[in-house]
Design an enzyme around this catalytic site. Structure first.
Site, short mmCIF file in Angstrom:
data_model
loop_
_atom_site.label_atom_id
_atom_site.label_comp_id
_atom_site.label_asym_id
_atom_site.label_seq_id
_atom_site.Cartn_x
_atom_site.Cartn_y
_atom_site.Cartn_z
N CYS A 250 12.79 69.80 46.05
CA CYS A 250 11.51 68.98 46.26
C CYS A 250 11.81 68.09 47.24
O CYS A 250 11.98 66.48 46.96
CB CYS A 250 11.28 68.34 44.99
SG CYS A 250 11.07 69.30 43.48
N ALA A 251 12.09 68.22 48.51
CA ALA A 251 12.94 67.49 49.47
C ALA A 251 12.11 66.50 50.09
O ALA A 251 12.70 65.38 50.71
CB ALA A 251 13.45 68.66 50.57
N ALA A 252 10.83 66.61 50.35
CA ALA A 252 9.99 65.85 51.13
C ALA A 252 9.91 64.34 50.49
O ALA A 252 10.17 64.27 49.55
CB ALA A 252 8.46 66.10 51.39
N ASP A 319 14.46 66.02 42.78
CA ASP A 319 13.78 64.86 42.84
C ASP A 319 12.24 65.26 42.37
O ASP A 319 11.48 65.44 43.20
CB ASP A 319 13.89 64.04 43.99
CG ASP A 319 13.15 62.59 43.86
OD1 ASP A 319 13.47 61.99 42.80
OD2 ASP A 319 12.32 62.27 44.71
N CYS A 371 11.22 58.55 40.45
CA CYS A 371 10.98 57.47 40.76
C CYS A 371 9.81 56.94 39.88
O CYS A 371 8.94 55.97 40.10
CB CYS A 371 10.29 57.27 41.97
SG CYS A 371 8.88 58.19 42.52
#
Length: 429
Positions: A250-252, A319, A371
């Site tokens: 989930c790189a962005a 993430d 987050c």
């Protein structure tokens, strides 16, 4: 167009269309070429502060108004929010200027109404009569820190009243901008000597600046990239090494992929996936600016591991999409999302974790992160994952002065970072 008028227009538009505040503001500031310098700063500060403190401001308005809440026009209410926001939270704006500018923007039929409420608030010493804490602690937290009651209740349930209040208070105000130095080009010490800033206390390659303008030159040149210290710590926990194969599911926007590639000294392979092609292009551009040739990016659903990714990666990071309740200071509009939507993210997070597990080689590492500060998305997810996948165990880690037995929550009141959770999981050989 004045800074206050642009802020008003943006606030009304965002509320009517439920737009992302940061995207709406960035677009408007680029479009309105007449808004520069101090006016741009005022527009930005007033826009975000009015959003951040909306519940508190409405509480003041409804307590002082002679009209029932539903009878106050939307534009008039927004003007009152802006005026009260300046009176309560902007030390450098004189009271008379805040009142006069707000009244001047108000429709003629409502000028007296707005003027009376703003001047009355000043006459009362700008004191807010919050709900009684002992009698209704959730309502108190909601009004005091401008968060919906379901979110306040979730924080109290997860952390207790005192810690919930500490966390919510820590989200108040404007956070610093943190960047990660491109260590392919210079060390952090060299970066500090050339560009200034303050070194982060835990992350070894982070630098803090007061705002974006202070670091625009090295950002544009690819000498650093924006990444909060919490996210940088997560990259350190991943501990990617030269010549390894790393997968970011989930790189962005790409910061953890960039950090992994830098840890690997641009040697090996970092494969970055995101669901949306437009975000993938941002990752590619970022990698190119930083000179990261080890990184490749492609669109893909993190819940669906492809045959070529099964069991081949030394380190995998996910993430996952989350409620975002750890970044309220940077994205104040997140606090007003429908709280019930957070529950819908739980099966998505679990599915991504399960897919990620299949991509890790024996003896490899999986890092799960969010987050948010909601335990249901953090510790509970990891505990359930370990029950489903007994071949994984928590792996202790140390970053700077921080040590964890495998799961760690960073918080703004204790670490000065975003609210952030991470877990390091070892796949037994």
């Amino acid at each position: 167009m004045s800074a206050r008028q642009l802020a008003l227009d943006l606030l009304l538009r965002c509320e009517a269309a439920d737009r992302y505040a940061n995207l709406a503001l960035d677009s408007a500031l680029k479009r309105e070429s007449g808004i520069t310098g101090a006016d741009k700063a005022l527009c930005t500060a007033l826009f975000y502060a009015t959003i951040e403190h909306k519940i508190t401001l409405d509480y003041i308005i409804d307590g002082a108004a002679s009209l029932p809440p539903s009878a106050i026009e939307k534009k008039v209410r927004m003007l009152l929010r802006m005026g009260l926001c300046q009176l309560l939270y902007f030390d450098r704006i004189p009271d008379h200027a805040a009142i006069n500018e707000t009244v001047a923007m108000t429709p003629k039929r409502s000028k007296g109404f707005v003027n009376a409420i703003l001047r009355g608030f000043c006459r009362r010493g700008k004191v807010v009569d919050y709900p009684e804490q002992a009698a209704d602690p959730i309502r108190y937290l909601s009004v005091r820190y401008s968060v919906p009651e379901p979110l306040a209740e979730a924080f109290v349930s997860g952390y207790g009243f005192a810690r919930a209040a500490s966390l919510l208070q820590a989200f108040d105000g404007t956070p610093a901008l943190t960047v990660r130095v491109n260590t392919l080009r210079r060390t952090r010490e060299e970066f500090l000597r050339e560009f200034g800033g303050e070194p982060t206390e835990i992350a070894p390659n982070g630098v803090r600046f007061p705002d974006m303008s202070a670091v625009s030159e090295p950002l544009a040149a690819g000498d650093c990239f924006v990444q909060d210290e919490a996210s940088q710590i997560c990259t350190e926990v991943l501990d990617a090494r030269p010549d390894e194969r790393v997968l970011d599911l989930c790189a962005a926007p790409g910061s953890k992929s960039f950090g992994a590639a830098l840890s690997m000294r641009n040697s090996g392979e970092v494969r970055s996936y995101d669901l949306h092609e437009n975000k993938v292009s941002l990752i590619r551009r970022g990698a190119e600016a930083l000179g990261l040739t080890a990184l490749t990016a492609a669109a893909g659903d993190a819940r669906l591991a492809s045959a070529e990714t099964v069991g081949v990666f030394d380190r995998v990071i996910c993430d996952v999409p989350c409620s975002g309740y750890g970044v309220l200071a940077k994205k104040p509009d997140i606090r007003y999302k429908d709280f019930s939507l957070a529950a819908g993210l739980l099966p998505i997070q679990a599915a991504i974790l399960d897919a990620a597990a299949g991509c890790v080689r024996e003896g490899g590492v999986l890092v799960y992160s969010t987050c948010t500060l909601l335990p249901a998305e953090n510790e509970a997810q990891v505990t359930a994952f370990l029950a489903r996948h007994p071949q994984f165990v928590l792996q202790p880690f140390t970053v700077g002065a921080l040590h964890s037995e495998g799961m760690l929550t960073l918080a703004p009141d204790t670490h000065g970072t975003d609210g952030f959770f991470m877990a390091k999981l070892l796949k037994k050989g």
